[in-house]
Design an enzyme around this catalytic site. Sequence first.
Site, short mmCIF file in Angstrom:
data_model
loop_
_atom_site.label_atom_id
_atom_site.label_comp_id
_atom_site.label_asym_id
_atom_site.label_seq_id
_atom_site.Cartn_x
_atom_site.Cartn_y
_atom_site.Cartn_z
N LYS A 28 7.38 -1.45 -11.37
CA LYS A 28 6.19 -0.62 -10.67
C LYS A 28 6.78 0.83 -10.39
O LYS A 28 8.21 1.02 -10.23
CB LYS A 28 5.94 -1.49 -9.41
N SER A 76 -0.48 -4.45 -4.45
CA SER A 76 -0.47 -3.21 -5.23
C SER A 76 0.26 -3.01 -6.31
O SER A 76 0.27 -2.30 -7.27
CB SER A 76 0.05 -2.05 -4.08
N SER A 128 1.42 -7.75 -1.79
CA SER A 128 1.47 -6.70 -3.16
C SER A 128 2.06 -7.41 -4.26
O SER A 128 1.81 -6.82 -5.27
CB SER A 128 2.03 -5.31 -2.72
#
Length: 472
Positions: free
Chosen positions: A84, A158, A182
């Site tokens: 990420k 996210s 997330s």
Amino acid sequence: MDDRELVYLGAARQAELVRAGKVSARRLVEAALHRAERLDHRLGAFRVLLAERALAEADARDAALAAGGPGADGPLLGVPVAVKDELDVAGEVTTFGGAANLTPVPHDSEAVRRLRDAGAVIIGKTTMPEFGQWPFTESAAHGYARNPWNTTRTTGGSSGGSAAAVAAGLAGAALGGDGGGSIRIPAACCGLFGLKPQRGRVPTAPHPHLWYALGTIGPLTRTVLDSALLYDVLSGPADGDRWTARPARTSFVHAASTEPGRLRIAYSAEPAVPGVRPHPEHVAALDDTVRILRELGHDVREADPRYPDTTAAFLPQFCGGVRAEAATVERPDLLELRTRRTLRLARLAPEAAVERAVRAGERMAERAGRCFAGADLLLTPTLAARPRKVGALDGAGTTAAMLRSLPMIAYTALWNVTGHPAASVPAGFGSDGLPLAVQLVGREHEETTVLQVAAQLEAVRPWAGRTPDLPY
């Protein structure tokens, strides 16, 4: 075995084949990159692919294996892993999902370093909403991440780019972060296993924390064993950590491979956010899971959790976390308009207020811990709403985005405030063809129990064998 089978094997099996000499690290990485190059224009999982670097790293893994030297038996040997874009990868820009950073960082974050030391190959950085603010992976700079099961639908967020990459077979595993759900939310949307660890389990270095007490780092994976394997690699304190978890009572891989015995499991469909109602199919998935757990011999009883209202602890830390990350970017003028509005809101929560919110969260952890007075685990839905169409954030300011986020975080954000481990576990598919999921929440520091029961559920209704209908 053809390449389509290889990309869906998951991290544990991929590493096993490489160590046994049955598949080269280069072939694994080439297969993942080939698939990403063909499909990612439809999915938006990657912000950047590191093809040349990844192939060179794969060749180095193969050479180490041939020589039998250091690194030849790494638990993640040759596994293509995505990261990420809030975590540092040496030589790459850490964008936090936006356009305001321009300069590559010199060093890997501690979590990425540990992956490499275990033999993993970093193949790219995945998309996220700016600073991970929202449970939808959408940004002005990098567009939408799309759900591999239906590309008109959200991946959640996210860590939605990471989830899309693993679900579509573009990576054997991926790192995400969880500050309000997330990891669990995109896992639920994309049919993956996603465990938010106990606060302090995985180091956030070079930063002392991730969104103060809210944020944790962890993987999104195809199986429970894959997650356990990565957590054994990632776990353990590092210099500068603000929080440190109590040592686990056994390795996570051992936990994922061991029966837990008869446990007391409470369950509830009641959201922790007032005014939110769960989708009927999510309640049905919860009820079906209750049935399975009872058949497995557990004592499963409905409970009234009496959740504390965590707004006073969550919102200041949310604002403080966004403000702290925004302070590090090179071009604040390039931040999204919505982020700039969030930062105006953040001025209402000065540092002293954020620290008070951290302490309030610690008190709420004691209250939430009452859920476990007569239970070893708590079972809930993961999401209240089905994955909505992409474009959830279109035209939304900060307040509208928060309101649209509530059905996504209604079961997850509480456990970021309290720090408890919690996992999203696949639970079949809805009438819309998209995955269903339930959430298992453990006692403080007890990821091992979560993994044990998740592995039991996986054995009864295996999910990793079903894959999205995407071309190779």
